[in-house]
Scaffold this motif. Structure first.
Motif, PDB file in Angstrom:
ATOM      1  N   LYS A  23       0.823  -1.209   0.000  1.00  0.00           N
ATOM      2  CA  LYS A  23       0.000   0.000   0.000  1.00  0.00           C
ATOM      3  C   LYS A  23       0.858   1.261   0.000  1.00  0.00           C
ATOM      4  N   TYR A  24       1.869   1.271   0.844  1.00  0.00           N
ATOM      5  CA  TYR A  24       2.738   2.451   0.925  1.00  0.00           C
ATOM      6  C   TYR A  24       3.683   2.525  -0.270  1.00  0.00           C
ATOM      7  N   SER A  25       4.118   1.384  -0.775  1.00  0.00           N
ATOM      8  CA  SER A  25       4.985   1.364  -1.951  1.00  0.00           C
ATOM      9  C   SER A  25       4.263   1.909  -3.179  1.00  0.00           C
ATOM     10  N   GLN A  26       3.022   1.513  -3.382  1.00  0.00           N
ATOM     11  CA  GLN A  26       2.273   1.946  -4.559  1.00  0.00           C
ATOM     12  C   GLN A  26       2.045   3.450  -4.589  1.00  0.00           C
ATOM     13  N   GLN A  27       2.036   4.076  -3.446  1.00  0.00           N
ATOM     14  CA  GLN A  27       1.884   5.523  -3.396  1.00  0.00           C
ATOM     15  C   GLN A  27       3.088   6.247  -3.985  1.00  0.00           C
ATOM     16  N   LEU A  28       4.200   5.511  -4.140  1.00  0.00           N
ATOM     17  CA  LEU A  28       5.451   6.110  -4.608  1.00  0.00           C
ATOM     18  C   LEU A  28       5.857   5.654  -6.002  1.00  0.00           C
ATOM     19  N   ASP A  30       4.949   2.302  -9.302  1.00  0.00           N
ATOM     20  CA  ASP A  30       4.146   1.127  -9.665  1.00  0.00           C
ATOM     21  C   ASP A  30       4.957  -0.152  -9.862  1.00  0.00           C
ATOM     22  N   GLU A 148      11.393   8.203   1.989  1.00  0.00           N
ATOM     23  CA  GLU A 148       9.989   8.611   1.934  1.00  0.00           C
ATOM     24  C   GLU A 148       9.161   7.899   3.003  1.00  0.00           C
TER      25      GLU A 148
END
Length: 362
Positions: A23-28, A30, A148
């Motif tokens: 979830k947190y990775s996808q915010q940064l 793909d 981040e």
């Protein structure tokens, strides 16, 4: 000079936090490159894989080869280019995390840091410590920004060997004393300015937390369970120490650590174990009150951190070798020159010998 505090964009800590990684990775980005050691993969890869599969997120997992060195960084940057990576994730201990930060920096993508242990204060900082292939300290890589995201699953940390958590306490032990020295000298911190009151408060809270909860946390993780004391020490080792050292400043303790990397007798030690002895050397160097030194010695003995040369495997090291350590600690650009007085190799050599005697007598 401006006052500056530097910290990660988001800090997440708690039981089961790793399941939220995608979830947190996808915010940064793909597509993620996930860097982790083989041992960590055995512990966490199924959780990470499930997280990314449930989120329908692309990732490539790569095994870290053991040293945060130029060769390994270059290898992983090449993989980023070949895979079209948009975010780098480091999962593991300090050297894995420092490598992930360096790779993300050179490849110019965001980075997510996932400590599997709380053994150093590396995770939150805009800094990677670069070593040679053989494991000797080479340089600090100063990064333009902090990670981040820092995400730490306290349940996983609690399952790691107690020695790793104790090593983190050794690293955190230096935070307050090095920040205090930096304030007295008026030298800029790793963040590029003077310490803020917030940074100094975090550094002091770090020390107080170690004294209050350190022994309880050690006993808890020896039994592979999780308690508020462990949560507090994880935060102290990771966040309080991380922000505290970067925005409060480094001084003699870490410089002595760097000097000790010259001794093959000390290569079996973890980073924080060498820093703990370096903290005692710093307190001796600055002629700190004996009551304060004894408080630090009491803490170190209670949790099992080294307090003398014998504890770090260097009881029989020659005086010439110890002088080489002192000279390395005083090298140009070393953080020992943030002390509020002039320091040379002779003074450091004397402080090593006296700290050793204080530790032995205690």
């Amino acid at each position: 000079m401006e006052k500056i505090i530097s910290s990660p964009g988001k800090y997440i800590q708690g039981k089961g936090a790793l399941s939220s990684l995608a979830k947190y990775s996808q915010q940064l980005g793909d597509k993620a490159l996930i860097i982790s050691g083989s041992t960590v993969q055995q512990i966490a890869s199924h959780i990470i894989t499930k997280s990314f599969e449930e989120a329908h997120a692309a990732f490539h997992m790569e095994t870290f080869e053991g040293e945060c060195c130029r060769k390994e960084i270059d290898r992983l940057v090449a993989i980023c280019k070949a895979q079209g990576i948009k975010v780098v994730i480091g999962v593991g201990g300090g050297k894995t995390l420092d490598t992930a930060k360096a790779v993300a920096h050179f490849y110019q993508v965001p980075v997510v840091i996932v400590p599997s242990i709380a053994s150093t204060d590396a995770p939150t900082s805009a800094l990677s410590v670069i070593y040679t292939v053989e494991g000797q300290f080479e340089s600090y890589l100063m990064l333009p920004k902090n990670p981040e995201v820092v995400l730490i699953d306290s349940a996983i940390v609690a399952q790691a060997p107690a020695r790793l958590l104790v090593s983190g306490m050794g690293d955190a032990l230096a935070t307050y004393f090095e920040a205090r020295a930096n304030v007295r000298s008026g030298r800029p911190t790793m963040a590029g300015g003077m310490p803020t009151q917030a940074a100094l408060a975090l550094a002091e809270l770090c020390y107080k937390t170690l004294l209050k909860d350190g022994l309880k946390a050690k006993l808890t993780v020896e039994n592979k369970v999780l308690t508020p004391a462990v949560e507090n020490i994880i935060e102290a080792n990771t966040y309080l120490s991380g922000v505290g050292f970067e925005s409060g400043g480094l001084a003699a303790a870490h410089a002595v650590h760097n000097g000790l990397t010259l001794l093959s007798e000390c290569h079996h030690l973890f980073h924080g174990e060498k820093v703990a002895f370096g903290t005692l050397v710093q307190l001796t160097l600055e002629n700190a009150p004996l009551e304060e030194i004894n408080q630090v010695l009491d803490f170190c003995r209670s949790v099992g951190l080294p307090t003398c040369l014998a504890d770090i495997g260097a009881a029989d090291v020659s005086n010439e070798a110890l002088m080489a350590v002192a000279k390395a600690a005083c090298a140009k650009g070393e953080t020992i020159h943030n002390m509020p007085f002039e320091v040379d190799a002779d003074a450091v050599y004397a402080a090593i010998l006296v700290a050793n005697q204080l530790g032995k007598r205690h």
